[in-house]
Motif scaffolding. Structure first.
Motif, PDB file in Angstrom:
ATOM      1  N   PRO A  31       0.811  -1.235   0.081  1.00  0.00           N
ATOM      2  CA  PRO A  31       0.035  -0.141  -0.057  1.00  0.00           C
ATOM      3  C   PRO A  31       0.878   1.410  -0.124  1.00  0.00           C
ATOM      4  N   ALA A  32       0.431   2.083  -0.575  1.00  0.00           N
ATOM      5  CA  ALA A  32       1.023   3.562  -0.586  1.00  0.00           C
ATOM      6  C   ALA A  32       0.759   4.310   0.727  1.00  0.00           C
ATOM      7  N   PRO A  33       1.736   5.224   1.011  1.00  0.00           N
ATOM      8  CA  PRO A  33       1.581   5.802   2.655  1.00  0.00           C
ATOM      9  C   PRO A  33       0.310   6.431   2.499  1.00  0.00           C
ATOM     10  N   VAL A  34      -0.456   6.495   3.747  1.00  0.00           N
ATOM     11  CA  VAL A  34      -1.651   6.935   3.935  1.00  0.00           C
ATOM     12  C   VAL A  34      -1.692   7.754   4.913  1.00  0.00           C
ATOM     13  N   GLN A  35      -2.350   8.749   5.209  1.00  0.00           N
ATOM     14  CA  GLN A  35      -2.442   9.659   6.461  1.00  0.00           C
ATOM     15  C   GLN A  35      -4.183   9.458   6.914  1.00  0.00           C
ATOM     16  N   THR A  36      -4.489   9.844   8.171  1.00  0.00           N
ATOM     17  CA  THR A  36      -5.865   9.812   8.810  1.00  0.00           C
ATOM     18  C   THR A  36      -6.678  10.845   7.967  1.00  0.00           C
ATOM     19  N   THR A  37      -6.042  11.632   7.325  1.00  0.00           N
ATOM     20  CA  THR A  37      -6.867  12.660   6.529  1.00  0.00           C
ATOM     21  C   THR A  37      -7.635  12.138   5.262  1.00  0.00           C
ATOM     22  N   ASP A  38      -7.080  10.827   5.042  1.00  0.00           N
ATOM     23  CA  ASP A  38      -7.703  10.115   3.888  1.00  0.00           C
ATOM     24  C   ASP A  38      -8.799   9.391   4.037  1.00  0.00           C
ATOM     25  N   LEU A 314     -13.376   6.911   0.087  1.00  0.00           N
ATOM     26  CA  LEU A 314     -12.162   6.426   0.905  1.00  0.00           C
ATOM     27  C   LEU A 314     -11.394   5.871  -0.299  1.00  0.00           C
ATOM     28  N   PRO A 315      -9.980   6.412  -0.709  1.00  0.00           N
ATOM     29  CA  PRO A 315      -9.184   5.914  -1.533  1.00  0.00           C
ATOM     30  C   PRO A 315      -8.555   4.567  -1.221  1.00  0.00           C
ATOM     31  N   LEU A 375     -15.619  -4.514   2.036  1.00  0.00           N
ATOM     32  CA  LEU A 375     -15.211  -4.381   3.372  1.00  0.00           C
ATOM     33  C   LEU A 375     -13.643  -3.881   3.378  1.00  0.00           C
ATOM     34  N   VAL A 376     -13.115  -3.017   4.031  1.00  0.00           N
ATOM     35  CA  VAL A 376     -12.016  -2.661   4.116  1.00  0.00           C
ATOM     36  C   VAL A 376     -11.355  -2.456   5.516  1.00  0.00           C
ATOM     37  N   VAL A 377      -9.871  -2.786   5.511  1.00  0.00           N
ATOM     38  CA  VAL A 377      -8.951  -2.581   6.501  1.00  0.00           C
ATOM     39  C   VAL A 377      -8.163  -1.260   6.195  1.00  0.00           C
ATOM     40  N   GLY A 378      -8.114  -0.292   7.114  1.00  0.00           N
ATOM     41  CA  GLY A 378      -7.555   0.945   6.684  1.00  0.00           C
ATOM     42  C   GLY A 378      -8.019   1.400   5.324  1.00  0.00           C
ATOM     43  N   THR A 379      -7.066   1.641   4.174  1.00  0.00           N
ATOM     44  CA  THR A 379      -7.211   1.985   2.920  1.00  0.00           C
ATOM     45  C   THR A 379      -7.138   0.640   1.910  1.00  0.00           C
TER      46      THR A 379
END
Length: 432
Positions: A31-38, A314-315, A375-379
């Motif tokens: 996964p690409a780095p993600v932030q909580t703002t995503d 959500l991306p 269904l997702v975990v994180g992004t």
């Protein structure tokens, strides 16, 4: 002859109440780095409401769960004699189960080097699978009055034992060597909402993008169903498709032909733009369907978003394998975002007159219309909504009360996205 449930490496578990273990495979892509703002506001709200966790914890647990998945993939071969499964505990601690044996010290050191906590168990995963097969062999000898009550069997990794799923838990009489095995209720198919009353309405404009979790109707063979879009994807030729539930196709036998079920956008209670048709439908073993957009609608699927209808998306940045104890959130047209944990993986379970394999379960509420949603975990994309033990109720609040009175809790059963991708070479989730 009775259908066979047992497979090597079929595992269940429980986070909070029941923990089950993984059938892990390497994720499709890092996964690409993600932030909580995503994370959209609606998802953050659901995390706090349902799990009382922060978006930071949600993203961190997603990362750690996939580190466990990769470790398990190696440990099953390298430390076969002592490896007993992996899971996240209630605090989010990545945990590896090991039993005593010649490789114990080496396996423990490898787990600790990765930052995992080691828990000693009585049985290895191989020993648990042997017990699973013994249960399956016993089941094959039973008359229909007994065997037909049992809908699935699996390994409970955290409790280091075998679990039986049945329609009537009070009616199960197990042999002496299985007296201590826990018996759980089996889920039922998550039935799509009927949609025969829907008709196209002139003048409804088609918004630009369609995301996972948005509503659609499928019409075919004289039937109509309301469902939720799954993950946007591309086939091996780079053409857009959407991955949803196979049981959302009312004319499954004609998928990919000129008589295939047609898919329309749902705009409230009316049909909007015709979006395309079902190109492929799978129901036995794995529950999924591929929607092929029409030329006019194809551009609307060229995104990597998941959302609750009409909200910010959500991306999606990659795919994940289900690991017991991992926080997971689903989106669907009926219940929007709701969050829980993965409670089991690697399941083979009878739903109606078919056996679904390689699935995972969560303690989520899902109702009619949520079928096919994401269904997702994180992004990371995790799975497609398939079956529920409370789908017949009108509201999740009612479902929670009624299931509690019956000694159950809401449960959503899903098809792992990586299982679907493995079955369709060239198919990949959109991450851009």
């Amino acid at each position: 002859m009775r259908r066979t449930f047992a497979r090597r490496a079929a595992v269940l578990g429980s986070a909070a109440v029941l923990l089950f273990g993984p059938a892990a495979a390497i994720a499709q892509a890092e996964p690409a780095p993600v932030q909580t703002t995503d994370l959209p506001a609606e998802l953050v709200e659901a995390l706090q409401r349902d799990l009382q966790i922060s978006p930071e914890r949600f993203l961190d647990d997603a990362t750690r769960s996939q580190e466990l998945a990769r470790f398990a993939e190696t440990a099953r071969e390298k430390f076969e004699a002592v490896f007993a499964g992996v899971w996240l505990d209630q605090a989010g601690t990545p945990t590896v189960g090991l039993t005593e044996g010649d490789q114990f010290d080496e396996a423990r050191d490898a787990a600790v080097d990765e930052g995992f906590t080691v828990v000693e168990t009585d049985r290895s995963e191989d020993a648990l699978n042997d017990k699973l097969e013994a249960l399956n062999d016993w089941l094959e000898t039973q008359p229909p009055a007994v065997a037909d009550v049992i809908r699935g069997i699996a390994v409970d990794v955290v409790n280091n034992d075998v679990v039986v799923r049945a329609d009537n838990v009070a009616g199960i009489e197990l042999p002496d060597f299985l007296r201590d095995v826990r018996v759980l209720f089996a889920p039922a198919e998550l039935t799509p909402e009927p949609a025969l009353d829907l008709r196209p309405v002139a003048g409804i404009a088609a918004p630009d993008a369609l995301f996972g979790g948005d509503a659609y109707a499928s019409l075919g063979a004289g039937e109509g169903l309301r469902c939720s879009l799954g993950f946007n994807a591309e086939d091996g030729s780079g053409n857009p498709v959407n991955i949803t539930a196979g049981h959302c196709d009312p004319n499954r036998a004609q998928a990919g032909t000129q008589w295939a079920s047609e898919v329309y956008q749902l705009v409230g209670d009316a049909l909007g733009q015709r979006l395309g048709t079902f190109e492929k439908t799978s129901l036995d073993n794995h529950d999924y369907g591929l929607i092929r957009p029409s030329a006019e609608a194809a551009g609307r699927f060229e995104n990597n978003g998941v959302r609750v209808p009409a909200a910010a998306p959500l991306p999606i940045t990659g795919t994940a394998d289900p690991i017991v104890g991992t926080p997971v959130c689903k989106s669907g047209l009926r219940t929007g975002y709701s969050c829980g944990v993965v409670t089991s993986t690697g399941q083979s379970i009878e739903i109606g007159h078919r056996v679904l394999r390689d699935g995972f379960a969560t303690n989520l509420c899902a109702l009619q219309g949520d079928s096919g949603g994401t269904l997702v975990v994180g992004t990371l994309a995790l799975g497609i909504s398939s079956a529920s033990n409370v789908g017949q109720y009108g509201f999740c609040e009612v479902a929670g009360v009624v299931s509690g009175l019956l000694g159950e809790s809401p449960e959503l059963f899903a098809t792992p996205i990586n299982v679907i991708l493995d079955e369709n070479p060239g198919l990949k989730i959109r991450t851009w």
